[in-house]
Design a protein around this motif. Structure first.
Motif, mmCIF file in Angstrom:
data_model
loop_
_atom_site.group_PDB
_atom_site.id
_atom_site.type_symbol
_atom_site.label_atom_id
_atom_site.label_comp_id
_atom_site.label_asym_id
_atom_site.label_seq_id
_atom_site.Cartn_x
_atom_site.Cartn_y
_atom_site.Cartn_z
ATOM 1 N N ALA A 189 51.480 14.529 16.843
ATOM 2 C CA ALA A 189 50.366 13.244 16.480
ATOM 3 C C ALA A 189 50.704 12.997 14.867
ATOM 4 C CB ALA A 189 48.863 13.684 16.750
ATOM 5 N N ARG A 190 50.637 13.854 13.989
ATOM 6 C CA ARG A 190 50.983 13.682 12.904
ATOM 7 C C ARG A 190 52.495 12.951 12.411
ATOM 8 N NH1 ARG A 190 50.060 16.553 7.180
ATOM 9 N NH2 ARG A 190 51.557 15.608 5.950
ATOM 10 N N SER A 191 53.333 13.510 13.244
ATOM 11 C CA SER A 191 54.658 12.838 12.849
ATOM 12 C C SER A 191 54.519 11.370 13.534
ATOM 13 C CB SER A 191 55.627 13.546 13.954
ATOM 14 O OG SER A 191 55.584 13.632 15.195
ATOM 15 N N ILE A 192 54.015 11.043 14.441
ATOM 16 C CA ILE A 192 53.803 9.709 14.755
ATOM 17 C C ILE A 192 53.010 8.922 13.914
ATOM 18 C CG2 ILE A 192 52.780 7.987 16.511
ATOM 19 C CD1 ILE A 192 53.226 10.395 18.507
ATOM 20 N N ALA A 193 51.894 9.441 13.387
ATOM 21 C CA ALA A 193 51.123 8.630 12.414
ATOM 22 C C ALA A 193 51.392 8.611 11.027
ATOM 23 C CB ALA A 193 49.538 8.917 12.385
ATOM 24 N N GLU A 194 51.949 9.505 10.630
ATOM 25 C CA GLU A 194 52.188 9.913 9.254
ATOM 26 C C GLU A 194 53.093 8.766 8.168
ATOM 27 O OE1 GLU A 194 53.731 13.856 6.518
ATOM 28 O OE2 GLU A 194 54.776 13.162 8.203
ATOM 29 N N PRO A 195 53.418 7.800 8.913
ATOM 30 C CA PRO A 195 53.845 6.540 7.926
ATOM 31 C C PRO A 195 52.690 5.677 7.665
ATOM 32 C CG PRO A 195 55.310 6.775 9.960
ATOM 33 C CD PRO A 195 54.309 7.720 10.065
ATOM 34 N N TYR A 196 51.489 5.963 8.162
ATOM 35 C CA TYR A 196 50.254 4.945 7.918
ATOM 36 C C TYR A 196 49.138 5.936 6.993
ATOM 37 C CZ TYR A 196 52.405 2.640 11.555
ATOM 38 O OH TYR A 196 53.194 1.893 12.454
ATOM 39 N N PHE A 197 49.702 7.118 6.509
ATOM 40 C CA PHE A 197 48.965 7.894 5.692
ATOM 41 C C PHE A 197 49.145 7.220 4.429
ATOM 42 C CE2 PHE A 197 49.177 12.519 7.754
ATOM 43 C CZ PHE A 197 48.706 12.032 8.901
ATOM 44 N N ARG A 198 48.029 7.690 3.284
ATOM 45 C CA ARG A 198 48.154 7.142 2.086
ATOM 46 C C ARG A 198 48.046 8.316 1.165
ATOM 47 N NH1 ARG A 198 43.065 7.202 0.081
ATOM 48 N NH2 ARG A 198 41.289 6.860 1.716
ATOM 49 N N ASP A 199 48.464 8.386 -0.218
ATOM 50 C CA ASP A 199 47.927 9.181 -1.200
ATOM 51 C C ASP A 199 46.458 9.541 -1.295
ATOM 52 O OD1 ASP A 199 50.903 9.219 -1.559
ATOM 53 O OD2 ASP A 199 50.854 7.990 -3.370
ATOM 54 N N GLY A 200 46.241 10.682 -1.496
ATOM 55 C CA GLY A 200 44.803 10.955 -1.967
ATOM 56 C C GLY A 200 44.009 11.695 -0.814
ATOM 57 N N GLN A 201 44.464 11.321 0.594
ATOM 58 C CA GLN A 201 43.963 11.703 1.727
ATOM 59 C C GLN A 201 43.829 13.082 1.968
ATOM 60 O OE1 GLN A 201 46.026 9.103 4.630
ATOM 61 N NE2 GLN A 201 44.057 8.166 5.161
ATOM 62 N N LEU A 202 42.645 13.767 2.403
ATOM 63 C CA LEU A 202 42.693 15.079 2.799
ATOM 64 C C LEU A 202 43.133 15.220 4.339
ATOM 65 C CD1 LEU A 202 39.347 16.153 1.453
ATOM 66 C CD2 LEU A 202 41.255 16.624 0.526
ATOM 67 N N THR A 203 43.812 16.333 4.508
ATOM 68 C CA THR A 203 44.275 16.649 6.027
ATOM 69 C C THR A 203 43.629 17.826 6.479
ATOM 70 O OG1 THR A 203 46.226 17.910 5.195
ATOM 71 C CG2 THR A 203 46.453 15.413 5.748
ATOM 72 N N GLU A 204 43.145 17.927 7.687
ATOM 73 C CA GLU A 204 42.409 19.048 8.275
ATOM 74 C C GLU A 204 43.474 19.661 9.480
ATOM 75 O OE1 GLU A 204 40.262 21.115 7.968
ATOM 76 O OE2 GLU A 204 38.536 20.476 6.604
ATOM 77 N N PRO A 205 44.307 20.422 9.367
ATOM 78 C CA PRO A 205 45.067 20.831 10.535
ATOM 79 C C PRO A 205 44.159 21.737 11.152
ATOM 80 C CG PRO A 205 46.075 21.365 8.374
ATOM 81 C CD PRO A 205 44.955 21.200 8.002
ATOM 82 N N LEU A 206 43.899 21.494 12.342
ATOM 83 C CA LEU A 206 43.340 22.152 13.701
ATOM 84 C C LEU A 206 44.310 23.044 14.308
ATOM 85 C CD1 LEU A 206 40.660 19.431 14.547
ATOM 86 C CD2 LEU A 206 40.404 21.033 12.730
ATOM 87 N N VAL A 207 44.218 24.252 14.100
ATOM 88 C CA VAL A 207 45.432 25.203 14.395
ATOM 89 C C VAL A 207 44.924 25.793 15.656
ATOM 90 C CG1 VAL A 207 47.186 26.701 14.001
ATOM 91 C CG2 VAL A 207 46.671 25.134 12.389
ATOM 92 N N TYR A 208 45.333 25.783 16.945
ATOM 93 C CA TYR A 208 45.254 26.381 17.999
ATOM 94 C C TYR A 208 45.395 27.801 17.926
ATOM 95 C CZ TYR A 208 45.098 22.028 20.701
ATOM 96 O OH TYR A 208 44.795 20.931 21.356
#
Length: 577
Positions: free
Chosen positions: A99-118
């Motif tokens: 999901a991240r690899s698909i959506a990453e082009p639409y991220f912007r600087d300064g955003q927080l990310t929350e990896p939810l690791v199974y």
């Protein structure tokens, strides 16, 4: 593709720089978010959401990002991803996220990310409650991590491959948080839509039925459902692939199935399911049965979607429609529907009925076959078998795929003989392929309802004198009775034939005792089913009609009343010497 926020800032494909314009809010797989100033989460420097103080909570959004190609992310999804304060996504322990690899082009600087690791995916777990407890605990903890952000006024977008509510893990967060915070679900392009797009084949047309199945179902359940649908998609392959492939084969659908892996991505591939090497099949792949009507069009046998191929037949030469190599392009398949109900259809017959462009048969039998778009039906009366067979062969000679429909088994007092008679005596049809597919016979079905009366040697006779003299029937009855064979008697009576049952009873009583069990099986498998057991001497001909089949026991056949009140009729496997 790019999108614009209401404020005019571009949120289009600007990848986050390697210099650290993005911050991770929580440790991978670990408990809560990192604290800031004693709080439970990291505040956004200069962000637009209130961190505390009773102001509005943040909004939770489950956003589908499609099957793999970033350009298939919707305009709304791109806008919300770019505007979010926090981006959450699932990953395995290796840290990679589709999901991240698909959506990453639409991220912007300064955003927080929350990896939810199974904490566990395909491996085993040492959690005392097992896998279910471990994964439930993980979803609970993940929801609370996001709740900390939402309580602080931060908008959270959980990105999901495909659609968030279609076998997506976002739904487990939605269940835990949607009643506590504002929540929105943004749909995405599913892997099924992507798969049929890359195949270039319609998924379903008009009244066709689509079945979506997880590959984790038991193999026999997969087989049953695949045999009983027009089109299907089976997801969650990976380790389940061998059993999924076997289920397609057992359902008679393997030759029609396609395999699609990582649809719409640069590493995607698609090929017939039968050709797939099971080693290395990823979880993000699926097996697809596309529209039977669309398959016919794709194969070139029809010209218009939803219209049977026979409306635009292969050009006919003097000898009929000819395929490559000189063979006739059409074919006739004679199928048996069994006594009643789709539950007694074989997968092979189901497939033949789906593939047929034309159905030919006695009206009540054809009516038992579900209607399919573009499929032509040719019904006729009960006493025109040769004409019906000739019509089916004419259609096949013109290039059509034809199914001739019989009840029970087509080779037992049914249409297979009529078709083969015409096909072998009329030289015009000498090159038309004819195939006979077996079905469950009425004798087998009736016997199963009362026990095992056919457990030893038995004979099958028709009492109809329409195609043979009664003197022949009487001679054969006497011979089978003298040989002490169990008898399965078809066509015992009709509206115009009422005397044969009594005449047969008299013949049998010359060789059998008066108390020989006789099974009267009426409408087996249908709503009016009734099974009666009477002594041979008490058989009342008025109780028998064309909807009945009779089973007359031998000297060793027994009828027993069981403790539960049921009656069973059975014939021992051994015979006295």
């Amino acid at each position: 593709m790019s999108a614009t926020e209401p404020g005019g800032a571009s949120v289009g494909p600007a990848r986050v720089g390697a210099g650290g314009g993005e911050r991770t809010a929580g440790a991978a797989g670990g408990g809560g978010s990192a604290a800031a100033g004693g709080g439970g989460s990291v505040a956004i420097g200069g962000g637009g959401s209130a961190a505390t103080g009773g102001r509005r909570p943040g909004t939770l959004r489950g956003v589908g990002v499609g099957p793999g190609d970033p350009e298939l992310v919707t305009v709304k999804a791109a806008r919300l991803i770019g505007a979010a304060d926090v981006i959450a996504y699932y990953s395995a322990r290796h840290g990679r996220s589709i999901a991240r690899s698909i959506a990453e082009p639409y991220f912007r600087d300064g955003q927080l990310t929350e990896p939810l690791v199974y904490p566990v995916t395909t491996e085993t777990t040492d959690h005392p409650g097992g896998y279910e407890a471990a994964i439930t605990e993980f979803y609970d903890a993940s929801a609370e991590r996001l709740a900390a952000h939402l309580s602080a006024g931060r908008d959270v977008v959980v990105i999901c491959a495909g659609d968030p509510m279609f076998y997506g893990s976002y739904m487990y967060l939605h269940e835990r948080l949607a009643h506590r915070f504002p929540a929105e679900v943004v749909p995405g392009v599913t892997s099924i839509s992507a798969a049929t797009a890359v195949l270039g084949r319609p998924l379903v047309e008009r009244d066709e039925v689509l079945t979506v199945l997880p590959g984790t179902l038991p193999a026999d359940e997969l087989t049953r459902r695949l045999a009983d649908t027009d089109a299907a998609a089976v997801l969650k392959l990976g380790r389940t692939f061998p059993q999924v492939r076997s289920a397609f084969a057992d359902a008679g659908r393997l030759a029609d199935a396609w395999y699609v892996e990582r649809a719409t991505t640069a590493t995607g591939r698609e090929l017939p399911l039968a050709e797939v090497d099971p080693d290395g099949v990823p979880y993000f792949s699926l097996a697809v049965l596309t529209s039977p009507t669309g398959d016919a069009v794709a194969a070139g046998v029809g010209a218009t979607p939803g219209v049977a191929a026979s409306t635009a037949p292969t050009p006919v030469t003097e000898g009929g429609a000819v395929a490559e190599g000189g063979a006739v392009a059409g074919r006739v398949t004679v199928v048996g529907l069994g006594p009643a109900g789709s539950g007694w259809l074989t997968p092979e017959t189901s497939q033949a009925l789906r593939e047929a462009e034309h159905l030919v048969g006695y009206g009540p039998y054809v009516d038992r076959v579900p209607h399919r778009p573009g499929q032509h039906r040719h019904t006729s009366g009960n006493q025109v078998e040769i004409e019906r067979a000739r019509h089916a062969l004419e259609l096949a000679l013109a290039g059509a795929r034809v199914a001739v429909v019989s009840s029970g088994d087509p080779g037992v007092f049914a249409m297979a003989t009529a078709v083969l008679e015409v096909a072998t005596t009329d030289e015009r049809f000498g090159a038309v392929p004819v195939r006979v597919l077996p079905g469950l016979t009425a004798a087998q079905a009736a016997a199963s309802r009362i026990g095992a009366p056919l457990g030893h040697d038995f004979a099958v006779l028709s009492l109809s004198d329409r195609l043979k003299p009664w003197a022949v029937i009487e001679q054969r009855l006497a011979g089978a009775a003298a040989a002490d064979l169990v008898l399965a008697l078809y066509n015992p009576a009709s509206a115009s034939r009422r005397w044969q049952v009594e005449a047969a009873q008299k013949v049998l009583l010359r060789h059998r005792s008066a108390d020989t069990p006789v099974v009267i099986a009426r409408d087996v498998g249908r709503p009016g089913e009734r099974i009666t057991v009477v002594p041979l001497a008490e058989l009342d001909p008025s109780d028998v009609d064309m909807r009945c089949l009779l089973i007359v026991g031998s000297s060793t056949t027994r009828a027993n009343r069981r403790a539960d009140g049921s009656t069973v009729v059975w014939t021992p496997r051994t015979y006295p010497g």
